[in-house]
Design a protein around this motif. Structure first.
Motif, PDB file in Angstrom:
ATOM      1  N   LEU A 120       0.749  -1.166   0.109  1.00 52.60           N
ATOM      2  CA  LEU A 120      -0.075  -0.012  -0.150  1.00 52.60           C
ATOM      3  C   LEU A 120       0.719   1.226  -0.057  1.00 52.60           C
ATOM      4  CD1 LEU A 120      -3.031  -0.949   2.626  1.00 52.60           C
ATOM      5  CD2 LEU A 120      -2.739  -0.763  -0.061  1.00 52.60           C
ATOM      6  N   ASP A 121       2.477   1.020   0.342  1.00 49.10           N
ATOM      7  CA  ASP A 121       2.657   2.143   0.397  1.00 49.10           C
ATOM      8  C   ASP A 121       3.698   2.559  -1.079  1.00 49.10           C
ATOM      9  OD1 ASP A 121       2.772   2.545   3.591  1.00 49.10           O
ATOM     10  OD2 ASP A 121       4.171   1.886   3.818  1.00 49.10           O
ATOM     11  N   ARG A 122       3.445   1.664  -1.117  1.00 49.65           N
ATOM     12  CA  ARG A 122       3.985   1.821  -2.695  1.00 49.65           C
ATOM     13  C   ARG A 122       3.022   2.382  -3.852  1.00 49.65           C
ATOM     14  NH1 ARG A 122       6.958  -4.036  -4.042  1.00 49.65           N
ATOM     15  NH2 ARG A 122       9.397  -2.987  -2.491  1.00 49.65           N
ATOM     16  N   THR A 123       1.533   2.738  -3.370  1.00 55.31           N
ATOM     17  CA  THR A 123       0.351   2.831  -3.972  1.00 55.31           C
ATOM     18  C   THR A 123       0.676   4.884  -3.893  1.00 55.31           C
ATOM     19  OG1 THR A 123      -0.907   3.350  -2.846  1.00 55.31           O
ATOM     20  CG2 THR A 123      -0.480   1.174  -4.229  1.00 55.31           C
ATOM     21  N   ASP A 124       1.842   5.131  -3.657  1.00 56.01           N
ATOM     22  CA  ASP A 124       1.572   6.884  -3.219  1.00 56.01           C
ATOM     23  C   ASP A 124      -0.015   6.947  -2.652  1.00 56.01           C
ATOM     24  OD1 ASP A 124       4.356   6.571  -3.505  1.00 56.01           O
ATOM     25  OD2 ASP A 124       3.489   7.246  -6.136  1.00 56.01           O
ATOM     26  N   PRO A 125       0.350   6.399  -1.718  1.00 55.93           N
ATOM     27  CA  PRO A 125      -1.526   7.233  -0.885  1.00 55.93           C
ATOM     28  C   PRO A 125      -1.727   8.613  -0.838  1.00 55.93           C
ATOM     29  CG  PRO A 125      -0.027   5.974   0.582  1.00 55.93           C
ATOM     30  CD  PRO A 125       0.586   5.590  -0.567  1.00 55.93           C
ATOM     31  N   VAL A 137      -9.452  -0.825  -0.946  1.00 56.45           N
ATOM     32  CA  VAL A 137     -10.346  -1.983  -0.375  1.00 56.45           C
ATOM     33  C   VAL A 137      -9.676  -2.830   0.447  1.00 56.45           C
ATOM     34  CG1 VAL A 137     -10.640  -4.556  -1.882  1.00 56.45           C
ATOM     35  CG2 VAL A 137     -11.889  -2.730  -2.580  1.00 56.45           C
ATOM     36  N   ALA A 138      -8.281  -3.061  -0.158  1.00 50.80           N
ATOM     37  CA  ALA A 138      -6.770  -2.832   0.778  1.00 50.80           C
ATOM     38  C   ALA A 138      -7.239  -3.130   2.441  1.00 50.80           C
ATOM     39  CB  ALA A 138      -5.553  -3.125   0.195  1.00 50.80           C
ATOM     40  N   ARG A 139      -7.427  -1.432   2.355  1.00 50.85           N
ATOM     41  CA  ARG A 139      -7.122  -0.246   3.900  1.00 50.85           C
ATOM     42  C   ARG A 139      -8.142  -1.413   4.322  1.00 50.85           C
ATOM     43  NH1 ARG A 139      -4.300   3.250   0.021  1.00 50.85           N
ATOM     44  NH2 ARG A 139      -6.664   4.159   0.031  1.00 50.85           N
ATOM     45  N   ALA A 140      -9.743  -1.284   3.350  1.00 49.14           N
ATOM     46  CA  ALA A 140     -10.320  -1.192   4.388  1.00 49.14           C
ATOM     47  C   ALA A 140     -10.605  -2.964   4.719  1.00 49.14           C
ATOM     48  CB  ALA A 140     -11.474  -1.174   3.587  1.00 49.14           C
ATOM     49  N   GLU A 155     -12.977   3.699   4.129  1.00 45.86           N
ATOM     50  CA  GLU A 155     -12.420   3.039   2.792  1.00 45.86           C
ATOM     51  C   GLU A 155     -13.323   3.136   1.952  1.00 45.86           C
ATOM     52  OE1 GLU A 155      -9.492   4.192   2.497  1.00 45.86           O
ATOM     53  OE2 GLU A 155      -8.646   4.424   4.168  1.00 45.86           O
ATOM     54  N   LEU A 156     -14.508   2.208   1.984  1.00 45.70           N
ATOM     55  CA  LEU A 156     -15.374   1.526   0.948  1.00 45.70           C
ATOM     56  C   LEU A 156     -15.913   2.797   0.555  1.00 45.70           C
ATOM     57  CD1 LEU A 156     -16.602  -1.467   2.872  1.00 45.70           C
ATOM     58  CD2 LEU A 156     -14.735  -1.325   1.050  1.00 45.70           C
ATOM     59  N   ALA A 157     -16.438   3.544   1.487  1.00 48.35           N
ATOM     60  CA  ALA A 157     -16.710   4.361   0.796  1.00 48.35           C
ATOM     61  C   ALA A 157     -15.007   5.317  -1.052  1.00 48.35           C
ATOM     62  CB  ALA A 157     -16.969   6.046   1.288  1.00 48.35           C
ATOM     63  N   GLU A 158     -14.374   5.098  -0.235  1.00 46.33           N
ATOM     64  CA  GLU A 158     -13.382   5.775  -1.271  1.00 46.33           C
ATOM     65  C   GLU A 158     -13.183   4.340  -2.454  1.00 46.33           C
ATOM     66  OE1 GLU A 158     -10.881   7.914  -2.077  1.00 46.33           O
ATOM     67  OE2 GLU A 158     -12.101   8.748   0.058  1.00 46.33           O
TER      68      GLU A 158
END
Length: 418
Positions: A120-125, A137-140, A155-158
């Motif tokens: 997730l850090d590699r997705t440049d959050p 979805v991963a964070r949720a 997160e699911l809203a995102e």
């Protein structure tokens, strides 16, 4: 150079064919196109593959997505990792973020908090991109594991943009998990049905989307029918089907079927692909079904260590047994998640008539027979049944019958006092 151009054109043609087949729901044909692409690349050395340039990277992403939707988790993971690596070489930042998010989802679904967070850090959050919904979805999923339900909801809203993508079932599965954990089984099932109806059936008649929807249904509907993993064929050992196995085994345990729960745990742990999430849940099942305290100690301690390191705190909700609580209480990090030992799952409140209809259904009566026995119309019976289904989170008479059999205290025989 001509051979490189010819190779790229052939790869592009095969990839396009695969995408068309995949979107039409023909995952077998789509997978054959991916294999043909790999076979073509196998004829080149590493330098030649690199010389094919950045045009190859989007194709790799399509191959990885096909493997993902087919349900071949291992091949998909390798494909996304390779895509991430090559996207970085050619400065394709957007595709690199998408690949990292796809890898993060695999690890999150497996209950691997550390690797999921790393990717997730590699997705440049902090940078909005096309990867944002999938990363959400991963964070949720991680938030649900840690029982941080408001964070999961945010997160699911995102992640709602996934509704119109081929990965819509990932979102539906995590939404079902949230509905299960916060006790909103009925509304969760209604949302799941609406989501499925909004999509072309062939897109979820097989592969990973089918596994996600089937597992979400079992989580919400508390369906206890189970096919042993060794008999499923295909790629039936994914993290989501394993998750459903934990739910089914817990259902068996709640119904007093201790040996059935233990056999499910032993069956899953005997398979080569077991996620961290499944491993922890099944080891706790082995512990609570063990013949004595000594036999329970090792699996319980191993499970609690995984729960602690991977933040799978939600599992503690399902195991209120004193033996598990005593061991978990030794770790200060787990204590806040133990909850009230006397808390019991909230049951839906049924009306007198709904309880009576549930009793008849559990006894095998047809609607016409119920109407005759109660001196009411068949349409009235159907209306009561519809309300009953919504309250207990099922969608057909056979599921309601199983629910009534498993919960006799919620049924009301006609001669009983209310």
């Amino acid at each position: 150079m001509a051979s490189h151009i010819e190779s790229l054109l052939r790869l592009d043609e095969l990839t396009r064919q695969g995408v068309v087949n995949r979107q039409a729901g023909d995952l077998t044909a789509a997978a054959e196109s991916v294999r043909a692409c790999h076979d073509l690349l196998d004829g080149f050395d590493g330098d030649t593959v690199f010389d094919l340039g950045p045009d190859l990277v989007p194709m790799r992403a399509e191959w990885a997505l096909t493997s993902t939707l087919q349900g071949d988790e291992e091949l998909a993971l390798r494909g996304w990792e390779r895509c991430w690596e090559q996207a970085g070489r050619f400065g394709l930042d957007e595709l690199r973020r998408e690949s990292a998010a796809a890898v993060a989802v695999v690890h999150a679904f497996n209950g691997d908090c550390r690797y999921a967070t790393h990717w997730l850090d590699r997705t440049d959050p902090d940078t909005p991109s096309s990867a944002t919904p999938l990363a959400a979805v991963a964070r949720a999923t991680l938030a649900l594991d840690a029982l941080e339900l408001p964070d999961a909801e945010r997160e699911l809203a995102e992640a709602q943009a996934l509704v119109t993508s081929e990965r819509w079932a990932d979102l539906a599965f995590v939404e079902a998990r949230l509905a299960s954990l916060d006790g909103k089984h009925v509304s969760g099932m209604a949302r799941l049905r609406a989501t499925c109806l909004a999509h072309y059936p062939k897109q979820w008649s097989g592969g990973a989307n089918w596994e996600l929807i089937d597992s979400a249904t079992r989580i919400l509907d508390r369906v206890d029918a189970r096919v042993p993993r060794g008999d499923r064929g295909g790629y039936g050992g994914s993290s989501v089907t394993e998750y459903a196995d934990v739910v089914i085994a817990l259902r068996a345990l709640d119904d007093g079927k201790v040996e059935s729960a233990r056999m499910i745990a032993l069956d899953d742990l005997d398979q080569p692909t077991v996620s961290l999430r499944t491993g922890a849940g099944m080891r706790l099942l082995l512990a609570v079904t063990a013949p004595d305290e000594q036999a329970a100690l090792a699996p319980a301690e191993a499970a609690l260590e995984t729960i602690r390191t991977e933040h799978l705190y939600y599992l503690l909700r399902y195991f209120p047994q004193p033996s598990i609580r005593t061991l978990a209480a030794r770790n200060d990090e787990l204590v806040p998640y133990l909850g009230d030992p006397d808390a019991t799952p909230q049951r839906p409140t049924l009306t007198k008539r709904e309880r009576e209809v549930l009793w008849y259904i559990a006894q095998g009566y047809r609607f016409e027979q119920i109407a005759a026995a109660e001196y009411i119309s068949v349409n009235t019976v159907k209306s009561h049944a519809k309300n009953l289904y919504q309250r207990i989170g099922v969608n057909d008479r056979s599921s309601a019958a199983r629910y009534g059999e498993a919960n006799p205290d919620e049924t009301l025989a006609p001669s009983d006092d209310y």
